[in-house]
Enzyme design. Sequence first.
Site, short mmCIF file in Angstrom:
data_model
loop_
_atom_site.label_atom_id
_atom_site.label_comp_id
_atom_site.label_asym_id
_atom_site.label_seq_id
_atom_site.Cartn_x
_atom_site.Cartn_y
_atom_site.Cartn_z
N ARG A 1 -24.24 36.92 77.09
CA ARG A 1 -24.81 36.80 76.13
C ARG A 1 -26.29 35.91 76.94
O ARG A 1 -25.88 34.33 77.80
CB ARG A 1 -23.82 35.72 75.03
N TYR B 1 -4.15 48.18 77.76
CA TYR B 1 -4.70 47.70 77.49
C TYR B 1 -4.65 47.38 76.11
O TYR B 1 -5.65 48.27 75.31
CB TYR B 1 -5.57 46.52 78.93
N ASP C 1 -5.43 44.92 72.21
CA ASP C 1 -5.52 44.01 71.51
C ASP C 1 -4.76 43.89 70.28
O ASP C 1 -3.81 45.26 70.52
CB ASP C 1 -6.71 43.34 71.24
N ARG D 1 -5.05 29.82 85.14
CA ARG D 1 -5.06 29.16 83.97
C ARG D 1 -4.36 28.33 83.60
O ARG D 1 -3.57 27.96 83.73
CB ARG D 1 -6.00 29.44 82.65
N GLU E 1 -0.28 28.38 84.24
CA GLU E 1 -0.09 30.57 84.74
C GLU E 1 -0.51 30.50 85.41
O GLU E 1 -1.59 30.97 86.12
CB GLU E 1 -1.00 30.97 83.15
N ARG F 1 1.30 43.91 85.86
CA ARG F 1 0.67 42.02 86.09
C ARG F 1 2.20 41.40 85.06
O ARG F 1 1.97 41.64 84.18
CB ARG F 1 -0.19 41.50 86.10
N ARG G 1 -14.93 45.08 78.41
CA ARG G 1 -14.50 44.63 77.10
C ARG G 1 -15.02 42.85 76.93
O ARG G 1 -15.40 42.17 75.98
CB ARG G 1 -13.07 43.61 76.59
#
Length: 372
Positions: free
Chosen positions: A178, A350, A352, A281, A302, A251, A174
């Site tokens: 680029r 998972y 979104d 992060r 985090e 997790r 996912r």
Amino acid sequence: MRSQNYLIIGAGFSGAVIAEQLSKNIDCSITVLDERNHIGGNCHTERDGATGIMVHTYGPHIFNTDNKEVWDYINRFGNFKNYTHRVKAIYQDKVYTLPINLHTINQFFGKNFTPAEAEAFIASRVVKIAEPANFEEQAMTMIGADLYKAFMYGYTKKQWGCEPKELPASIIKRLPLRFNYNDSYYHGQFFGIPEEGYSAIIEKMLTHDNIEIRLNTRFNSAFDTGAYDHIFYTGPIDAYFDYCYGRLGYRTVTFDRNEAEGDFQGASQINYCDEDVSHTRVVEYKHFTPWEEHDQTVYFKEYSKETGDDDVPYYPKRLTADMDKLSLYQAQVAQLDKVTFLGRLATYRYMDMHHVIAEALQLAAKFIEKHK
């Protein structure tokens, strides 16, 4: 047809969409339970008490989708402001741009490639694997060993608590690669952040005379469900069955909150890719609302860890042992006539936000057609 009585476990997007759709289209009464003291699930947002900044309590959520039906639906409940998510990464004390793009490639390798040159260069460095079997193999076929080691290996190991080769290949598929200077983290046609936060949107979804919300209420096998015609369950699938086959692997994330004056890091999110840096992060929330002005700032380091009995599950690990257990739980689900399992936790996938909403809308439409 007599009025129906429905029970919805979970006040996140899955439960809220189901409740909103059924309350509008079926003669019914709906009870929504949530074990937390707020609605919104892991999308919950609230103003930070000290700074007034809108904080995503369980980590950042940026709405992005190519599904116009979902985008039009969610915009009925709140005003979405334009926001482009741009992520930075620190590796060996240098700052790079994510996702990996032409700028990242040129900076990392000290080059001045054109898009075509960069694509050819990366193609010459990738590992040829016909069917990548895991995260590491998939990454090596996409970006090669150097970029994988720098930006994926350490971060992924911290995030998931295992070697990347133990994870499924689907996790990395996912993430975009680029060969231009587009540094937007997402590529959906529709994207943004709600001006008043996600919890305000879910509150509007759940505002109906036929909907009763009960917070601080945990559902378990001892809960009396006899009065309900149907149950919609959005919690962990293993919890529904009292973990009879063992716990599925997740997790979770812990947060170290910090305040400062002005601007702490100049970006909403910076990933720390070195394995020897304990946090994954740093997220600074004032940058998610550039239309607001705040003299102070609040940011969160985090940390990822295994999910304990009292932790909030975030990311399903879906290792081989997990999938074996999941098949046993799914066989139990198939035996239930009056319970629908939906959402990330109940299906152990998972997903979104836009996937969650689309699934709930589709399930609600089928249920409404059947029970009108």
